[in-house]
Design a protein around this motif. Structure first.
Motif, PDB file in Angstrom:
ATOM      1  N   THR A 150      -5.391   8.140  -9.783  1.00 27.15           N
ATOM      2  CA  THR A 150      -4.944   7.615 -10.818  1.00 27.15           C
ATOM      3  C   THR A 150      -5.756   7.939 -11.911  1.00 27.15           C
ATOM      4  O   THR A 150      -5.424   8.189 -13.376  1.00 27.15           O
ATOM      5  CB  THR A 150      -5.105   5.905 -10.553  1.00 27.15           C
ATOM      6  N   ALA A 194       0.760  -1.124  -0.130  1.00 24.38           N
ATOM      7  CA  ALA A 194       0.028   0.062   0.112  1.00 24.38           C
ATOM      8  C   ALA A 194       0.889   1.311   0.044  1.00 24.38           C
ATOM      9  O   ALA A 194       0.355   2.290  -0.435  1.00 24.38           O
ATOM     10  CB  ALA A 194      -1.019   0.004   1.372  1.00 24.38           C
ATOM     11  N   THR A 212       1.217   2.546  -3.637  1.00 31.01           N
ATOM     12  CA  THR A 212       0.092   2.833  -4.412  1.00 31.01           C
ATOM     13  C   THR A 212      -0.526   4.048  -3.956  1.00 31.01           C
ATOM     14  O   THR A 212      -0.038   4.737  -3.115  1.00 31.01           O
ATOM     15  CB  THR A 212      -1.015   1.687  -4.056  1.00 31.01           C
ATOM     16  N   ARG A 213      -1.272   4.543  -5.015  1.00 27.58           N
ATOM     17  CA  ARG A 213      -1.942   5.820  -4.997  1.00 27.58           C
ATOM     18  C   ARG A 213      -3.514   5.706  -5.124  1.00 27.58           C
ATOM     19  O   ARG A 213      -3.959   4.665  -5.243  1.00 27.58           O
ATOM     20  CB  ARG A 213      -1.737   6.939  -5.654  1.00 27.58           C
TER      21      ARG A 213
END
Length: 80
Positions: A57, A48, A51-52
Motif C-alpha cells: 500500500t 485478510a 487485503t495487501r
C-alpha cells in the motif's frame, strides 16, 4: 450461574460504571467463548484474503504521489 452485583468503577474523578448488576446463566459463557475462538478468526481470515501488506500500500501511494507531482510540475510549463 455468575452474579455480579453493584459494580462501580472510577478512573480518577471520572466514573465509568455506576452500580452495574448482571447475571450470566449457564451456557452464555460457552456461546461467547465459541464466538471468540472460532467465528471471529474465520471472519478475520476471510477479510485478510482481500487485503495487501502495508508495504504494498505504501508503494502504491508513493507511486501515485510521484505521478501527481510530475503532472503538477509539468502543468505550469505548458501554460507558459
Amino acid at each position: 450461574m455468575i452474579d455480579i452485583k453493584n459494580v462501580s468503577k472510577w478512573y480518577g474523578t471520572f466514573q465509568v460504571l455506576t452500580d452495574n448488576t448482571t447475571t450470566i446463566k449457564k451456557g452464555e459463557v460457552v456461546v461467547a467463548t465459541m464466538l471468540t475462538l472460532f467465528v471471529v478468526p474465520v471472519i478475520y481470515g476471510a477479510l485478510a484474503r482481500f487485503t495487501r501488506s502495508p508495504e504494498y500500500t505504501a508503494r502504491k501511494i508513493e507511486a501515485w504521489e510521484a505521478r501527481e507531482n510530475t503532472a503538477n510540475d509539468a502543468a505550469p510549463a505548458a501554460a507558459e
